[in-house]
Design an enzyme around this catalytic site. Structure first.
Site, mmCIF file in Angstrom:
data_model
loop_
_atom_site.group_PDB
_atom_site.id
_atom_site.type_symbol
_atom_site.label_atom_id
_atom_site.label_comp_id
_atom_site.label_asym_id
_atom_site.label_seq_id
_atom_site.Cartn_x
_atom_site.Cartn_y
_atom_site.Cartn_z
ATOM 1 C CG ASP A 41 -2.364 0.852 0.917
ATOM 2 O OD1 ASP A 41 -2.223 1.830 0.736
ATOM 3 O OD2 ASP A 41 -3.386 0.123 0.795
ATOM 4 C CG ASP A 51 2.629 6.186 -5.138
ATOM 5 O OD1 ASP A 51 1.603 5.835 -6.070
ATOM 6 O OD2 ASP A 51 2.683 7.150 -4.806
ATOM 7 C CE1 TYR A 148 -13.013 4.000 -9.136
ATOM 8 C CE2 TYR A 148 -15.130 3.723 -9.773
ATOM 9 C CZ TYR A 148 -14.073 3.380 -9.235
ATOM 10 O OH TYR A 148 -14.079 2.228 -8.452
ATOM 11 C CB ALA A 183 -17.891 -3.300 -2.088
ATOM 12 C CB THR A 185 -14.622 -0.302 0.814
ATOM 13 O OG1 THR A 185 -14.735 0.611 -0.099
ATOM 14 C CG2 THR A 185 -14.835 -1.837 0.212
HETATM 15 N N1 LIG Z 1 -15.846 -0.211 -2.807
HETATM 16 C C1 LIG Z 1 -16.456 -0.278 -3.990
HETATM 17 O O1 LIG Z 1 -17.674 -0.179 -4.011
HETATM 18 C C2 LIG Z 1 -15.750 -0.373 -5.163
HETATM 19 C C3 LIG Z 1 -16.655 -0.907 -6.355
HETATM 20 C C4 LIG Z 1 -15.781 -0.861 -7.612
HETATM 21 C C5 LIG Z 1 -14.548 -1.125 -7.802
HETATM 22 N N2 LIG Z 1 -13.984 -0.938 -6.634
HETATM 23 C C6 LIG Z 1 -12.252 -0.680 -6.747
HETATM 24 O O2 LIG Z 1 -11.861 -1.576 -5.646
HETATM 25 C C7 LIG Z 1 -10.484 -1.167 -5.595
HETATM 26 C C8 LIG Z 1 -10.367 -1.298 -3.925
HETATM 27 O O3 LIG Z 1 -11.160 -0.096 -3.274
HETATM 28 P P1 LIG Z 1 -11.804 -0.097 -2.184
HETATM 29 O O4 LIG Z 1 -13.310 0.196 -1.992
HETATM 30 O O5 LIG Z 1 -11.258 -1.277 -1.363
HETATM 31 O O6 LIG Z 1 -11.102 1.304 -1.767
HETATM 32 P P2 LIG Z 1 -10.393 1.906 -0.285
HETATM 33 O O7 LIG Z 1 -10.262 3.113 -0.109
HETATM 34 O O8 LIG Z 1 -10.894 0.883 1.115
HETATM 35 O O9 LIG Z 1 -8.938 1.094 -0.544
HETATM 36 C C9 LIG Z 1 -8.102 1.675 -1.460
HETATM 37 C C10 LIG Z 1 -6.678 1.243 -0.932
HETATM 38 O O10 LIG Z 1 -5.745 1.623 -2.143
HETATM 39 C C11 LIG Z 1 -4.712 2.438 -1.525
HETATM 40 N N3 LIG Z 1 -4.233 3.206 -2.511
HETATM 41 C C12 LIG Z 1 -4.851 4.502 -2.989
HETATM 42 N N4 LIG Z 1 -4.088 5.260 -3.884
HETATM 43 C C13 LIG Z 1 -2.674 4.311 -3.807
HETATM 44 C C14 LIG Z 1 -1.514 4.466 -4.473
HETATM 45 N N5 LIG Z 1 -1.171 5.332 -5.464
HETATM 46 N N6 LIG Z 1 -0.685 3.351 -4.450
HETATM 47 C C15 LIG Z 1 -0.868 2.320 -3.577
HETATM 48 N N7 LIG Z 1 -2.245 1.962 -2.823
HETATM 49 C C16 LIG Z 1 -2.880 3.113 -2.858
HETATM 50 C C17 LIG Z 1 -5.366 3.073 -0.408
HETATM 51 O O11 LIG Z 1 -4.492 3.613 0.521
HETATM 52 C C18 LIG Z 1 -6.224 1.982 0.073
HETATM 53 O O12 LIG Z 1 -5.710 1.333 1.525
HETATM 54 C C19 LIG Z 1 -10.260 0.085 -6.213
HETATM 55 O O13 LIG Z 1 -9.615 -0.270 -7.337
HETATM 56 C C20 LIG Z 1 -11.782 0.529 -6.260
HETATM 57 O O14 LIG Z 1 -11.689 1.673 -7.722
HETATM 58 C C21 LIG Z 1 -14.437 -0.586 -5.506
#
Ligand SMILES: NC(=O)c1ccc[n+]([C@@H]2O[C@H](COP(=O)([O-])OP(=O)(O)OC[C@H]3O[C@@H](n4cnc5c(N)ncnc54)[C@H](O)[C@@H]3O)[C@@H](O)[C@H]2O)c1
Length: 255
Positions: A41, A51, A148, A183, A185
């Protein structure tokens, strides 16, 4: 949820965005299934500081995993952001170029760099799998989050190109993506209640997913259970993308 079955025993997996949400649930599930899991992360947040927009950090992570774990079998590119800013700043009419570029840098370039590192570092004799995280927003309009949806469409297309590139090079590497709907989160936690309720009304399943439910599908695509699936974009959305245009529920149609 199903009981763990050792589906990833003996395999080494790297999960980005592993400190939160879907990445954290995936890392936990993979560990329960017997994998050696490396959690990456942003610096300060993960076991591996990565990153995903930093090409040199990718090489450093792969070098370290090569030294300490003998190589990588599975990469899950779960790091992602919805917007660089908050609220209306992301809407398609007003999203700034800086915001647009930041979303693309993390979601698209971060995923590209991970796929490139996997293609570069993986051994021909060792089958591998990449699972990328797109979104239902890759397939449906997302006016509230202008960059997005476009970035996630790019992730889905990139996934196919990586699968094809591996095949053309004779690499035993499959590359697929999931398209989660909504989801539970931190990414969705701050939604205004009315907006959240509007989403729930659009989802045939009538609720947001638990991160573990997305992780189960990621496990399917990462494991031998999906040995003949390649270049696919799999919705995990409670039916969101398959909903009827009118009359989401039988009750609505009665009377
Ligand atoms: N939550 C939803 O409803 C949903 C729906 C569709 C897709 N997604 C995708 O699922 C994935 C995870 O999302 P989530 O909901 O768990 O979000 P989240 O915000 O809970 O977790 C995202 C994680 O990515 C990390 N991150 C952000 N920028 C970063 C970088 N430059 N380098 C390394 N790490 C980085 C953050 O620190 C965080 O720990 C994402 O790609 C998101 O777009 C989420």
């Amino acid at each position: 949820m199903p009981e763990p079955r050792g589906l990833l025993a003996g395999q080494v997996a790297l999960v980005t965005g592993a400190a939160s949400g879907i990445g954290a649930a995936t890392a936990a599930l993979f560990a329960a299934e017997g994998a050696v899991v490396r959690r990456a992360d942003l610096p300060g947040a993960g076991e591996i500081a990565l990153d995903v927009t930093d090409a040199a950090a990718w090489d450093a992570a792969f070098d370290r995993i090569g030294r300490e774990d003998g190589g990588l079998d599975i990469l899950v590119n779960a790091a992602g952001i919805a917007s660089a800013g908050a609220g209306d700043a992301a809407a398609i009419e007003t999203v700034s170029l800086d915001n647009w570029r930041r979303v693309f840098a993390v979601n698209v370039e971060g995923t590209l760099l991970g796929c490139q590192a996997m293609l570069r570092h993986m051994a021909h004799a060792r089958p591998g799998a990449i699972v990328n995280i797109a979104s239902s927003a890759a397939a449906a309009p997302s006016p509230a989050l202008g960059a997005y949806g476009a970035s996630k469409a790019a992730v889905a297309q990139l996934t196919k190109s990586v699968a094809a590139a591996a095949a053309l090079s004779g690499l035993p590497l499959r590359c697929n993506c999931v398209m989660p709907g909504m989801a539970e989160t931190p990414m969705t936690a701050g939604m205004p209640p009315a907006y959240r309720q509007a989403w729930i009304e659009q989802i045939p399943e009538g609720r947001f997913a638990e991160p573990a439910e997305i992780a189960q599908t990621i496990l399917f695509l990462a494991s031998g259970m999906s040995s003949y699936v390649n270049g696919a974009a799999l919705p995990v959305d409670g039916g969101l993308l398959s909903r009827p245009i009118v009359g989401l529920r039988r009750d609505d149609q009665a009377g």
